[in-house]
Every structure is written in C-alpha cells, then in structure tokens.
Design a protein around this motif. Structure first.
Motif, short mmCIF file in Angstrom:
data_model
loop_
_atom_site.label_atom_id
_atom_site.label_comp_id
_atom_site.label_asym_id
_atom_site.label_seq_id
_atom_site.Cartn_x
_atom_site.Cartn_y
_atom_site.Cartn_z
N THR A 128 66.40 83.22 -67.45
CA THR A 128 65.39 84.20 -67.03
C THR A 128 64.63 84.76 -68.22
OG1 THR A 128 66.74 84.78 -65.10
CG2 THR A 128 64.99 86.32 -65.72
N ILE A 166 63.26 94.21 -56.95
CA ILE A 166 62.92 93.08 -57.81
C ILE A 166 63.54 93.25 -59.20
CG2 ILE A 166 61.04 91.75 -58.86
CD1 ILE A 166 59.21 92.76 -56.66
N ILE A 199 67.30 91.48 -61.52
CA ILE A 199 66.99 90.73 -62.74
C ILE A 199 67.69 91.36 -63.94
CG2 ILE A 199 65.14 90.11 -64.35
CD1 ILE A 199 63.31 89.73 -61.96
N ILE A 224 57.92 86.82 -57.29
CA ILE A 224 59.34 86.74 -57.65
C ILE A 224 60.21 86.75 -56.39
CG2 ILE A 224 61.24 87.93 -58.83
CD1 ILE A 224 59.22 88.78 -60.96
N ILE A 235 60.98 82.20 -62.25
CA ILE A 235 61.77 83.43 -62.26
C ILE A 235 62.67 83.54 -61.03
CG2 ILE A 235 61.70 85.93 -62.52
CD1 ILE A 235 60.44 84.43 -64.86
N THR A 277 63.66 83.17 -56.86
CA THR A 277 63.02 82.11 -56.09
C THR A 277 63.97 80.91 -56.04
OG1 THR A 277 61.86 81.45 -58.10
CG2 THR A 277 60.66 82.81 -56.56
N THR A 286 55.62 82.33 -61.43
CA THR A 286 56.95 82.91 -61.22
C THR A 286 57.70 82.23 -60.09
OG1 THR A 286 55.86 84.65 -59.92
CG2 THR A 286 56.46 85.19 -62.19
#
Length: 445
Positions: A180, A239, A243, A115, A159, A162, A155
C-alpha cells in the motif's frame, strides 16, 4: 510429469483459450479460469486426482484469505455511495484544491472515492459534479472526464481494499501494508501526468465542448441532496482508518519486538480482515439512522455485488495453484532471464496483454498474479514489486471491451474517437508512467 518445455507450450495454449472463451465465447471468467485450470493440470501430467485436489485447495485457500476483506470493502463502498459520503469526499477535495485546479481536484477526488467504490459506480456518482464544474469553470468537459476516469482507475488497481490488489497480494504472498505504501508512491506520478494530459492544449482544443444548461439537470438534483450527507470527517473514516491499521500492522511487526499486549493488539486490528470489519463499523456511523435498510438491505446489495469478484478471485487461485504444482516457474524464469529483461517488466507485460484482451482489470490482476507467482524466485524481485508491476499493467490499455470505456463515452456524450482519446490513450499513458515509476522504485525496495 510432462517435460517442462511441453508444460510451457500447454500454458501458452491455455492462455489463448482463456482469452478466447472470455472475449469471443462470452463465457464468464469464473468458469473460463476453472476450465483452463483443469485442462492445464491434466495436460501437464498431474493426473485426475492431483489436479482436482490442487484446484479445490487453491480455490478454498484464496477465498478463505481474501473473502472477508473483499466483501467488507464492497460494503463500505455501498454505504458511502448510498449515504452520499463518497460525493461529500469529492466535493471536499475539490474545495480544498480550488476551481482553478479543477482538473487536478477531479483526478484526486476520483482516486480517493475509488478506494472503496468501483470505478464504474464512481464515475456515475461524480459525473454530475464534473458537469457542473465544466459549466461554472468554463472547462472542457473532456478534460474533467479524462481526469476523473484516470483517478478512478489509478486507485482501483493500486490501493486496497479494491479486489484486484487484495487478490494479487494473496496469490503472490505480498505484504499488504508495504504494498500500500509503495502503491501510494506510484500513484502520485500517474495522477500528475494524467492531469497534465487532461489539461493539454491538444485535448482541450480538439474537444472544447463545455456542458450546457440542459446537461446540468442531474447535477442540480445531486446538489440538493448534499445537505443530507454525513460530515466530511465521518465520510473519510471508513477509508482512512483501515488503511492506517493495515500499514501500522505491517511495519510494527518489523520494528517492534516482544510479545507485549500492545503489539498483539496492533497485529490483530491491523490484519486486513479485522481492519476492514472496523471500517464497516465506521461506515455504519454514516447514515442518520441505523436500521434494517442499512444493516440488511445495503449489506445484502454489497454481498451480491461481491459474489462475482469473489468467484473470479477464487478461480484465479485455482489456476495459480495448478501452475505452482507443475513447477513451471523455474523453467519459465530461466527463459525470461535469458532474454535480458528486467524482472519487473514481465509481470507488467503479462497483465497489460491480459487486460487489453479481456477488458477487466480485476481479471487481469488475478490471472497475471497466478502466472507470475511461480516465476518470482527466478525474476529476482519482491512480491510487492511484482504486484505493483501487475497492477499498473492491468490498466494498460482499456478499450471497447471494458464497461468503463462505454460509460465514460455515453455519459459524456462522446463519439467513439473521442472516447479513445479520453480512455484508451489515457490508460496507455497511465501504464507507461506507472511502470517507469515502478522501475525507479525497484532500486530502493
């Protein structure tokens, strides 16, 4: 303006030359995209001044929209790699899933690590771990390497943060929070199917090699550094938090009404640039000591790595703007619908052909998104669904023109035929699984 049929013809010529310049002439995708943008604008009858203005506006617009997000994501990945946080995450996941399901654990570990970390770097980082797992668990190395590669690639194209999905979302106007959520849903069957393939009797019997002691020196060295890494909880924060913030912002704007301070704060911190900058601040908690090496050297390294991605993304924005200005989308959309294909298949095919030709998923997502953008209204699909189709197309099929293909083969001591099974055939399975999942999801979104 030139007739639409001629504009379509020039677009086909431009795509041919784009691939030819990147693959055969080895011209950097940044320059190749700019060259075809100029040529297409002029050939389509936009004129010198309008072509130049459109290219510059497209370049600046997308760079301003995604620049902070992409650089911040790469900074997070750099810090996670340098501190050993990414490796700690992988070992935690493997520990939870257990050695009996090492292939699944390896796949999931790769998916989480990739990710914020590039696929190539992720494979280098986690390869010592899977070599050790091969020896300890008596598992064929090719099984673990295939699972790791699949998790990393899944990913990497699906996701955020990136670069590929970030650039694609901006070009297509997709809601990043919604995308997402949908991408996580699509990723699940890809992980399951590729784990089954990696564990298949065909693959493990064909290539049963277990890593031997001399192959484990790097792994042993790697294990010694694990005590110096940050905690698992802190490693996950950079991470997970961005998100959650991005998804929260997306859905709060739909389900919450009013102009309260709380809603304003949620919208602010959940905007992708701010969410990723918060992730950077959380990444600064990972080193034992926050000094110049972290805040200057590591950050500088990340900025240098991001330059390549930023320029390709911005050049893709220029190409997309020229395409939009020619109104080619309405014409091509009508032609596509006349063929009777489901709308989501077109973005998938465009991205798959591009990545097979050029070898870069990021270039494939950027280029395919630019081409699909003017078609959206006629394809009858949402921007999020279009981006999902582009993303899974961008990993179908990876072969000898991609750096990851050679990295997996060389680091695992594989011959060319074995690399084709481990990487090329696996990414074909991933693409087919992914587009089936997108097709099913299309009934609900």
């Amino acid at each position: 303006m030139v007739a639409q049929s001629w504009i379509a013809f020039w677009l086909l010529i431009c795509m041919f030359f784009l691939i030819f310049m990147i693959v055969k002439m080895k011209i950097h995708p940044f320059l190749s995209l700019l060259f075809v943008s100029i040529f297409f604008g002029l050939a389509s009858g936009l004129g010198i001044e309008q072509t130049l203005d459109t290219i510059l506006n497209g370049f600046g617009s997308i760079l301003g929209s995604v620049g902070i997000v992409i650089v911040s994501g790469i900074i997070i990945g750099e810090i996670l790699t340098a501190t050993g946080g990414a490796k700690k995450i992988a070992q935690f996941i493997l520990g939870i899933i257990g050695k009996k399901k090492s292939t699944l654990g390896t796949n999931v570990s790769g998916a989480v690590v990739s990710i914020p970390v590039f696929s190539d770097s992720g494979f280098v980082l986690l390869n010592p771990i899977i070599k050790s797992l091969s020896k300890v668990g008596n598992i064929p190395y090719v099984s673990l390497a295939t699972a790791l590669m699949a998790g990393l690639m899944t990913t990497h194209v699906l996701i955020p943060p990136t670069p590929g999905p970030i650039a694609g979302a901006e070009l297509l106007g997709a809601d990043l929070g919604k995308f997402t959520i949908y991408a996580l849903i699509v990723a699940i069957p890809i992980v399951i199917v590729t784990t089954l393939w990696a564990n298949s009797k065909f693959l493990t019997r064909k290539y049963p090699k277990i890593m031997v002691e001399e192959d484990l020196e790097q792994s042993d060295e790697s294990e010694k550094t694990i005590v110096h890494t940050p905690s698992t909880f802190r490693s996950f924060l950079p991470i997970i938090v961005p998100i959650i913030l991005i998804i929260g912002q997306s859905f709060s704007s739909q389900f919450l009404s009013g102009d309260s301070l709380l809603i304003s704060i949620i919208i602010f911190i959940g905007s992708p640039p701010i969410a990723l900058l918060i992730g950077v601040l959380l990444a600064f908690l990972l080193p034992k000591k926050l000094d110049g090496e972290v805040t200057d050297t590591w950050v500088s390294n990340a900025i240098e790595k991001s330059a390549n991605i930023l320029l390709i993304t911005a050049a893709g924005g220029s190409f997309g703007s020229v395409l939009k200005e020619t109104n080619i989308g309405e014409f091509l959309g009508g032609e596509v619908l006349a063929l009777g294909f489901p709308g989501f298949l077109i973005p998938f095919i465009i991205a798959a052909l591009t990545v097979t030709a050029v070898g870069s998923s990021t270039v494939a997502i950027t280029t395919a998104s630019a081409i699909v953008m003017p078609l959206l209204g006629d394809l009858g699909i949402s921007p999020e669904l279009a981006l999902l189709a582009v993303a899974v197309g961008s990993l179908t099929v990876i072969h000898t023109n991609a750096s990851l293909f050679w990295m997996v083969g060389k680091m695992g001591g594989m011959d060319l035929k074995q690399s084709y099974w481990a990487v090329t055939f696996t990414t074909l399975i991933m693409g087919i699984t992914g587009i089936i999942a997108v097709g099913i999801l299309s009934f609900f979104i």
